[in-house]
Design a protein around this motif. Structure first.
Motif, PDB file in Angstrom:
ATOM      1  N   VAL A   2       0.839  -1.314   0.031  1.00  0.00           N
ATOM      2  CA  VAL A   2      -0.102   0.067   0.300  1.00  0.00           C
ATOM      3  C   VAL A   2       0.683   1.322  -0.040  1.00  0.00           C
ATOM      4  O   VAL A   2       1.693   1.460   0.817  1.00  0.00           O
ATOM      5  CB  VAL A   2      -1.022   0.042   1.255  1.00  0.00           C
ATOM      6  N   GLN A   3       0.552   2.115  -0.819  1.00  0.00           N
ATOM      7  CA  GLN A   3       1.501   3.242  -0.850  1.00  0.00           C
ATOM      8  C   GLN A   3       0.338   4.442  -0.357  1.00  0.00           C
ATOM      9  O   GLN A   3      -0.729   4.555  -0.913  1.00  0.00           O
ATOM     10  CB  GLN A   3       1.737   3.745  -2.299  1.00  0.00           C
ATOM     11  N   LEU A   4       0.967   5.463   0.396  1.00  0.00           N
ATOM     12  CA  LEU A   4      -0.052   6.444   0.970  1.00  0.00           C
ATOM     13  C   LEU A   4       0.546   7.846   0.701  1.00  0.00           C
ATOM     14  O   LEU A   4       1.831   7.946   0.903  1.00  0.00           O
ATOM     15  CB  LEU A   4      -0.075   6.098   2.411  1.00  0.00           C
ATOM     16  N   SER A  21      -5.866  14.925   4.062  1.00  0.00           N
ATOM     17  CA  SER A  21      -6.139  13.561   3.241  1.00  0.00           C
ATOM     18  C   SER A  21      -5.190  12.809   3.283  1.00  0.00           C
ATOM     19  O   SER A  21      -4.044  13.042   3.159  1.00  0.00           O
ATOM     20  CB  SER A  21      -6.746  14.092   2.189  1.00  0.00           C
ATOM     21  N   CYS A  22      -5.514  11.397   3.027  1.00  0.00           N
ATOM     22  CA  CYS A  22      -4.642  10.488   2.639  1.00  0.00           C
ATOM     23  C   CYS A  22      -5.105   9.475   1.737  1.00  0.00           C
ATOM     24  O   CYS A  22      -5.926   8.770   2.186  1.00  0.00           O
ATOM     25  CB  CYS A  22      -4.214   9.719   4.161  1.00  0.00           C
ATOM     26  N   ALA A  23      -4.483   9.654   0.536  1.00  0.00           N
ATOM     27  CA  ALA A  23      -4.923   8.689  -0.779  1.00  0.00           C
ATOM     28  C   ALA A  23      -3.968   7.489  -0.612  1.00  0.00           C
ATOM     29  O   ALA A  23      -2.696   7.241  -0.605  1.00  0.00           O
ATOM     30  CB  ALA A  23      -4.943   9.371  -1.844  1.00  0.00           C
ATOM     31  N   ALA A  24      -4.605   6.317  -0.884  1.00  0.00           N
ATOM     32  CA  ALA A  24      -3.954   4.982  -0.893  1.00  0.00           C
ATOM     33  C   ALA A  24      -4.183   4.465  -2.016  1.00  0.00           C
ATOM     34  O   ALA A  24      -5.149   4.489  -2.982  1.00  0.00           O
ATOM     35  CB  ALA A  24      -4.465   4.193   0.218  1.00  0.00           C
ATOM     36  N   LYS A  76     -13.347   5.417  -2.452  1.00  0.00           N
ATOM     37  CA  LYS A  76     -12.157   6.410  -2.804  1.00  0.00           C
ATOM     38  C   LYS A  76     -10.876   6.173  -2.264  1.00  0.00           C
ATOM     39  O   LYS A  76      -9.832   6.945  -2.431  1.00  0.00           O
ATOM     40  CB  LYS A  76     -12.712   7.804  -2.237  1.00  0.00           C
ATOM     41  N   ASN A  77     -10.720   5.271  -1.508  1.00  0.00           N
ATOM     42  CA  ASN A  77      -9.381   4.722  -0.961  1.00  0.00           C
ATOM     43  C   ASN A  77      -8.806   6.026  -0.242  1.00  0.00           C
ATOM     44  O   ASN A  77      -7.618   6.277  -0.434  1.00  0.00           O
ATOM     45  CB  ASN A  77      -8.523   4.366  -2.128  1.00  0.00           C
TER      46      ASN A  77
END
Length: 122
Positions: A2-4, A21-24, A76-77
Motif C-alpha cells: 500500500v502506498q500512502l 487527506s490520505c490517498a492510498a 475513494k481509497n
C-alpha cells in the motif's frame, strides 16, 4: 503493498480548521485499519487518531479528542482527518499509516506516508 500520500497540510491561525487527506493505492485499502500520527520538532512521533477497516470504530488521543475527527471513504481509497479548534501545540508533521488494527502504537502499522506539515500560529 500500500502506498500512502498525505495532503491538506498548511499554515493556519489558532482556532482554525484543516482537513487532511490520505490517498492510498492498491485494491486492499478497505481491509486495513488506518491511523494518523504526528511528530513535532524534537519530539517523538505520537498517536492522534485511528479508524477500523469498516469505519465503525474510532479512537483518539486525549490531546485531540473532541477537536479532531477521523473518517474514511473506502470507495475513494481515502482516509481523512478533520482538525478543528487548532492550537499551536498541534504543529507537527502529520503521517497516515495502514495496518491490521486501529492501534495507537506506531510499530503496529505496516505502511506509512511521507507526511504533511501542519503549522498553527498563535
Amino acid at each position: 503493498q500500500v502506498q500512502l500520500v498525505e495532503s491538506g497540510g498548511g499554515l493556519v491561525q489558532a482556532g482554525g480548521s484543516l482537513r487532511l487527506s490520505c490517498a492510498a493505492s492498491g485494491r486492499t485499502f478497505g481491509s486495513y485499519a488506518m491511523g494518523w500520527f504526528r511528530q513535532a520538532p524534537g519530539k517523538e512521533r505520537e498517536f492522534a487518531a485511528a479508524i477500523s477497516w469498516n469505519g465503525r470504530s474510532t479512537n483518539y488521543a486525549d490531546s485531540v479528542k473532541g477537536r479532531f475527527t477521523i473518517s474514511r471513504d473506502n470507495a475513494k481509497n481515502t482516509v481523512y482527518l478533520q482538525m478543528n479548534s487548532l492550537k499551536p501545540e498541534d504543529t507537527a508533521v502529520y503521517y497516515c499509516a495502514a495496518g491490521g488494527y486501529s492501534s495507537d502504537i506506531a510499530y503496529e502499522y505496516d505502511y506509512w506516508g511521507q507526511g504533511t506539515q501542519v503549522t498553527v500560529s498563535s
